[in-house]
Design a protein around this motif. Structure first.
Motif, PDB file in Angstrom:
ATOM      1  N   ASN A 323     -22.711  73.565-151.924  1.00  0.00           N
ATOM      2  CA  ASN A 323     -22.845  75.009-151.846  1.00  0.00           C
ATOM      3  C   ASN A 323     -21.896  75.738-152.788  1.00  0.00           C
ATOM      4  O   ASN A 323     -22.293  76.623-153.529  1.00  0.00           O
ATOM      5  CB  ASN A 323     -22.578  75.492-150.416  1.00  0.00           C
ATOM      6  CG  ASN A 323     -23.776  75.306-149.510  1.00  0.00           C
ATOM      7  OD1 ASN A 323     -24.918  75.489-149.946  1.00  0.00           O
ATOM      8  ND2 ASN A 323     -23.547  74.931-148.271  1.00  0.00           N
ATOM      9  N   SER A 324     -20.611  75.326-152.750  1.00  0.00           N
ATOM     10  CA  SER A 324     -19.590  76.077-153.488  1.00  0.00           C
ATOM     11  C   SER A 324     -19.694  75.869-154.986  1.00  0.00           C
ATOM     12  O   SER A 324     -19.824  74.735-155.441  1.00  0.00           O
ATOM     13  CB  SER A 324     -18.198  75.642-153.040  1.00  0.00           C
ATOM     14  OG  SER A 324     -18.056  75.810-151.659  1.00  0.00           O
ATOM     15  N   TRP A 415     -28.323  81.786-151.028  1.00  0.00           N
ATOM     16  CA  TRP A 415     -27.220  82.373-150.269  1.00  0.00           C
ATOM     17  C   TRP A 415     -26.036  82.723-151.149  1.00  0.00           C
ATOM     18  O   TRP A 415     -25.518  81.882-151.865  1.00  0.00           O
ATOM     19  CB  TRP A 415     -26.766  81.416-149.162  1.00  0.00           C
ATOM     20  CG  TRP A 415     -25.882  82.111-148.185  1.00  0.00           C
ATOM     21  CD1 TRP A 415     -24.521  82.095-148.163  1.00  0.00           C
ATOM     22  CD2 TRP A 415     -26.292  82.964-147.118  1.00  0.00           C
ATOM     23  NE1 TRP A 415     -24.059  82.892-147.151  1.00  0.00           N
ATOM     24  CE2 TRP A 415     -25.113  83.433-146.488  1.00  0.00           C
ATOM     25  CE3 TRP A 415     -27.539  83.392-146.639  1.00  0.00           C
ATOM     26  CZ2 TRP A 415     -25.149  84.307-145.394  1.00  0.00           C
ATOM     27  CZ3 TRP A 415     -27.564  84.247-145.555  1.00  0.00           C
ATOM     28  CH2 TRP A 415     -26.387  84.697-144.943  1.00  0.00           C
ATOM     29  N   PRO A 417     -22.243  84.239-150.520  1.00  0.00           N
ATOM     30  CA  PRO A 417     -21.336  84.623-149.438  1.00  0.00           C
ATOM     31  C   PRO A 417     -20.792  86.041-149.653  1.00  0.00           C
ATOM     32  O   PRO A 417     -20.250  86.326-150.712  1.00  0.00           O
ATOM     33  CB  PRO A 417     -20.212  83.588-149.525  1.00  0.00           C
ATOM     34  CG  PRO A 417     -20.391  82.854-150.789  1.00  0.00           C
ATOM     35  CD  PRO A 417     -21.687  83.224-151.412  1.00  0.00           C
ATOM     36  N   SER A 422     -16.001  79.992-149.795  1.00  0.00           N
ATOM     37  CA  SER A 422     -16.769  78.814-149.385  1.00  0.00           C
ATOM     38  C   SER A 422     -17.100  78.774-147.900  1.00  0.00           C
ATOM     39  O   SER A 422     -18.163  78.311-147.504  1.00  0.00           O
ATOM     40  CB  SER A 422     -15.999  77.547-149.725  1.00  0.00           C
ATOM     41  OG  SER A 422     -15.914  77.392-151.104  1.00  0.00           O
ATOM     42  N   TYR A 425     -20.597  79.924-146.515  1.00  0.00           N
ATOM     43  CA  TYR A 425     -21.810  79.095-146.631  1.00  0.00           C
ATOM     44  C   TYR A 425     -22.003  78.287-145.358  1.00  0.00           C
ATOM     45  O   TYR A 425     -23.073  78.244-144.772  1.00  0.00           O
ATOM     46  CB  TYR A 425     -21.698  78.113-147.799  1.00  0.00           C
ATOM     47  CG  TYR A 425     -21.666  78.669-149.187  1.00  0.00           C
ATOM     48  CD1 TYR A 425     -22.806  79.227-149.750  1.00  0.00           C
ATOM     49  CD2 TYR A 425     -20.526  78.584-149.962  1.00  0.00           C
ATOM     50  CE1 TYR A 425     -22.789  79.695-151.054  1.00  0.00           C
ATOM     51  CE2 TYR A 425     -20.504  79.053-151.267  1.00  0.00           C
ATOM     52  CZ  TYR A 425     -21.634  79.611-151.813  1.00  0.00           C
ATOM     53  OH  TYR A 425     -21.622  80.061-153.092  1.00  0.00           O
TER      54      TYR A 425
END
Lengths: 521, 327
Positions: A323-324, A415, A417, A422, A425
């Motif tokens: 994700n990050s 997505w 944030p 991080s 997420y």
């Protein structure tokens, strides 16, 4: 006689042109076209991209993001953590609101209290206690538990003119009311401290913003005197408007036109990958096969996300394995790409699905760049390991209700944030769904790993950056090992303009262009 | 005649009631406005509260009743997106659409009448063949493609005309209720491309219609008689023959006007022309369901009024229409 006439004509022309040239140098109008315009003038009306972009023009935040993911002071000159629950902000002196009222700590307190009543900001500011104004230029932001993201949230504090927004308007409605679907004083009037004031606004048609004469930053870095903002919804028309010179600056730029703009010697293009991860979720309850770890691993190994980033996204973004994005606290450099078709087939065999199975998929066709094409590509890739996917694409207005209802086995979601961190997420996409606590609100994969939950919650109140970063990286690792979702890439951001602007200096991964610092020719 | 008018108006009222029901009913299938109105992270409970506040949880009949009650008083609800009364938004956007339709109609009128007559009188000349050929192409190219072609030629390549919008020099008429682009050079230049692309769909149709009707009339006995009588050729054409081709042209014109308004959705979207068509598509895409049903009812109303008026005019022009209806 004729030559004298010509000479005088030339003289007159030179004078006129010269005069207009100096006039241009003094006051520069910047014609800006966005895909959509902000919803209202009230910063707390809605939490959306255009609204925040507007806030960075007309209001100033306490602090704002720099390009290297650190912060720089705006209305706050400096700030320091006093204790685990408190950060003290020292405010800039001599700052005026557009109404002429002076900016003080009282306005900060007032603004935070108001944000806590706004439906969109309520959740983000829940952790905040009432701020304490120590004097006119010192304010303590307090949280109810140790909160590592206080600075991130301070970028959302755009102090509003408390005096201006107090009282009742002609309709008898309180001026500070947050109204989402109707008219209100704050939706139609503004008094911020920002570099630009809204001179006139016709929603969806045209905004005129003029430079605020009493702006605190003197001389401002940029040289824009007036902003003429027109929303142009159609991609092709927005690009045509730039090509024909009707506007100076457009965002976003459709990827199919990147080459065309790069190839034009009068234009320039700046692009970067944002923090908005584009993914597919695999619903483990709805599709029993997805509950099998090997199947999920096979699917991720079958999806060539680097290929999508290169071919469909025209190399405008970078593929992702987590994700990050790089630079975020949770970015885990040890997570490597997993695309391997042979291994994918092998895994399907091991799982006992050599012959494959069928699954349904939904995706949007008007939300992210090339969203429907991406979905089609994934369908093709899954077909190679025997998974027959039935894809439905639809406009975003119809999508989210189906997404919430778990209408399909594979569901697209992008997505970004809100906290630019991080942890967010995991809280929304990966934690076990808990309606009451609000965790896993967009986790419609029915993925649940208690260890990930534990770490995510612990990270929420860990104020030591190094420890916290470790926790979040562990969260990414767990999701990676569990093959929790299919990561694709980050949504690209793009800005195109006439040549000679320092666009690259004023844009950022948050997509909040700081037009106050833009120099135009 | 009076009975005929009353009957037509009663029919119109019934049609309006049906339109309002349909226009209001379909709004439920165009997404959730609350979703569009709030950020991604807003909780389900908060959304539910908003939905309750907007009255979206009430039963259909209650919502419809509330809508009808307001509509009778001219209040079609609040637009969620613009945060203003829907009626105010629609009326504010109407002039842009009307001017576009007027400009396109003028282009159609100026071009189709002479070309149509010419093509009927001299069907074999190369010019007539050229016009007929071009008109086939005109009918077959979709309007948004025409629009994009026009933009890329006249704005991007040649730089003669602006590519989008109505410009910044609009003239307020009727105390600002009507912002007009007809009175400034800037406004006119902005109008040219959208009007041309909008007219491109209807122009061929009208040329062909006038040509066909004219050809038929020219065969009629009374035209032959007029010619035999020694009247001047132009008088035979314009006064005697053309006048009689007008009846079908008026009928088709009434219907086509409605279709043209529908086509403005495409034209306005491509040109970022801030009229009702653009507004409608925006409302659709951003789930402003309240503005959407208001617009449907409003357009339905305009259609019904236009058609009723056309019917009544028809009745005046041709007595057979109103007599046939009588039993």
């Amino acid at each position: 006689m004729t030559s004298r006439l010509w000479l005088s004509l030339c003289l007159v022309l030179t004078l006129v042109l010269g005069a207009s040239a100096t006039a241009l140098a003094a006051g520069k109008t910047f014609k800006l076209a966005w895909g959509t315009d902000p919803e209202a003038l009230d910063p707390h009306c809605q939490l959306s991209g255009p609204m925040l972009q507007y806030c960075h023009l007309v209001f100033d935040p306490l602090i704002r993001w720099k390009k290297d993911n650190t912060f720089e002071g705006r209305l706050a000159e400096k700030w320091e953590r006093i204790d685990p629950l408190t950060v003290r902000f020292h405010l800039r002196k001599g700052v005026k609101f557009h109404s002429g009222n002076p900016f003080t700590a009282k306005d900060v307190v007032w603004t935070v209290e108001r944000a806590k009543t706004s439906p969109d900001f309520k959740a983000l500011f829940e952790v905040f206690e009432t701020p304490v104004a120590l004097d006119d230029y010192t304010v303590d932001l307090k949280t109810s538990k140790p909160y590592p993201l206080l600075e991130n949230m301070a970028t959302y504090i755009f102090p509003m003119d408390s005096k201006f927004y107090t009282g009742t308007d002609e309709a008898g409605q309180p001026k500070d009311a947050v109204v989402k679907t109707g008219s209100s004083f704050a939706n139609e009037h503004e008094s911020g401290t920002g570099e630009f004031m809204v001179a006139s606004r016709e929603s969806g048609v045209k905004w005129v913003m003029k430079r605020f004469a009493d702006y605190w930053e003197k001389p401002g870095k940029g040289n824009i005197e007036e902003i003429l903002l027109t929303p142009i919804k159609e991609n092709a028309t927005r690009v045509a408007a730039l090509l024909s010179g009707d506007v100076d600056f457009i965002s976003p730029v459709p990827p199919q036109d990147y080459e065309r703009i790069k190839g034009n010697k009068d234009l320039q293009l700046v692009t970067m990958a944002s923090a908005r991860i584009i993914t597919f979720q695999m619903n483990q309850k709805k599709r029993p096969e997805f509950a099998n770890l090997k199947v999920r691993q096979a699917i991720i190994a079958a999806v060539d996300n680097a290929g999508i980033a290169e071919k469909i996204m025209n190399k405008t973004t970078i593929p992702s394995n987590q994700n990050s994005p790089k630079g975020y606290a949770g970015y885990n450099a040890s997570l490597t790409p997993r695309f391997n078709l042979e291994k994918a087939k092998q895994l399907m065999k091991e799982a006992g699905y050599e012959k494959g199975f069928s699954a349904s998929m939904i995706a949007m066709n008007d939300r992210y760049t090339n969203d429907a094409k991406i979905a089609e590509a994934v369908v093709g890739m899954l077909a190679k390991i025997g998974i027959k996917v039935d894809l439905k694409t639809m406009p975003k207005s119809q999508y989210w209700d189906l997404f919430d209802a778990e209408a399909a086995d594979l569901q697209m979601i992008g997505w970004h944030p809100d906290t630019d961190d991080s942890g967010n997420y995991g809280e929304f996409l990966l934690m076990c769904f808990d309606k009451d606590k609000g965790f896993g609100q967009y986790n419609r994969a029915n993925y649940c790993n208690p260890k990930l939950d534990e770490l995510s919650i612990a990270a929420q109140s860990e104020t030591d950056p190094a420890k916290r970063s470790k926790m979040l990286q562990e969260v990414e690792k767990i999701a990676y090992d569990d093959a929790a979702f299919i990561p694709l890439h980050y949504e690209p951001l793009s800005w195109a303009s006439k040549k000679g602007m320092n666009t690259a200096d004023v844009v950022n991964i948050q997509d909040f262009p700081y037009f106050g610092d833009l120099e135009i020719k | 005649m009076f009975a005929f008018i009353v009957r037509r108006i009663l029919q119109a009222v019934v049609v309006m009631a049906v339109i309002s029901c349909i226009g209001f009913a379909i709004k439920h299938s165009f997404g959730d406005p609350v979703r569009e109105l709030s950020g991604m992270t807003v909780s389900a409970q908060e959304r539910e509260r908003l939905r309750e506040e907007l009255g979206l949880n009430d039963p259909f009949l209650v919502q419809w009743g509330r809508f009808l009650k307001g509509a009778v008083h001219g209040d079609l609800g609040m637009s969620y997106l613009y945060k203003k009364p829907a009626m105010e938004i629609i009326l504010g956007k109407a002039p842009a659409t009307m001017e576009l339709v007027i400009a396109a109609s003028v282009i159609i009128l100026i071009l189709s009448v002479p070309i149509g007559i010419y093509a009927a009188v001299r069907p074999r000349s190369w010019l007539s063949r050229f016009f007929m050929g071009v008109s086939v192409i005109g009918v077959s190219i979709p309007v948004f493609l025409t629009a994009i072609l026009l933009i890329s030629i006249f704005s991007v390549q040649l730089g003669w005309l602006p590519s989008f919008g109505r410009g910044n020099e609009l003239t307020p008429l009727f105390g600002g209720a009507w912002m007009s682009g007809f009175f400034t050079w800037d406004g006119i230049t902005h109008l040219v491309l959208p009007a041309l692309s909008l007219s491109s769909i209807m122009l061929p149709l009208f040329i062909r219609l006038i040509r066909a009707e004219m050809k038929e009339t020219l065969e009629a006995e009374y035209v032959k008689f007029a010619r035999a009588k020694g009247l001047k050729p132009w008088r035979v054409l314009v006064v005697h023959a053309f006048k009689n081709t007008l009846l079908p042209v008026i009928t088709v014109g009434g219907v086509q006007l409605g279709i043209m308004i529908a086509y403005t959705v495409l034209t306005e979207t491509v040109f970022q022309w801030q009229g009702m068509g653009f507004m409608f598509l925006e409302a659709l895409q951003r789930s402003d369901v309240s503005l959407m049903s208001a617009y449907l009812v409003f357009v339905g109303f305009v259609f019904v009024v236009v058609n009723t008026v056309v019917d009544i005019v028809y009745g005046l022009v041709n007595p057979m229409v109103r007599i046939a209806g009588r039993k």
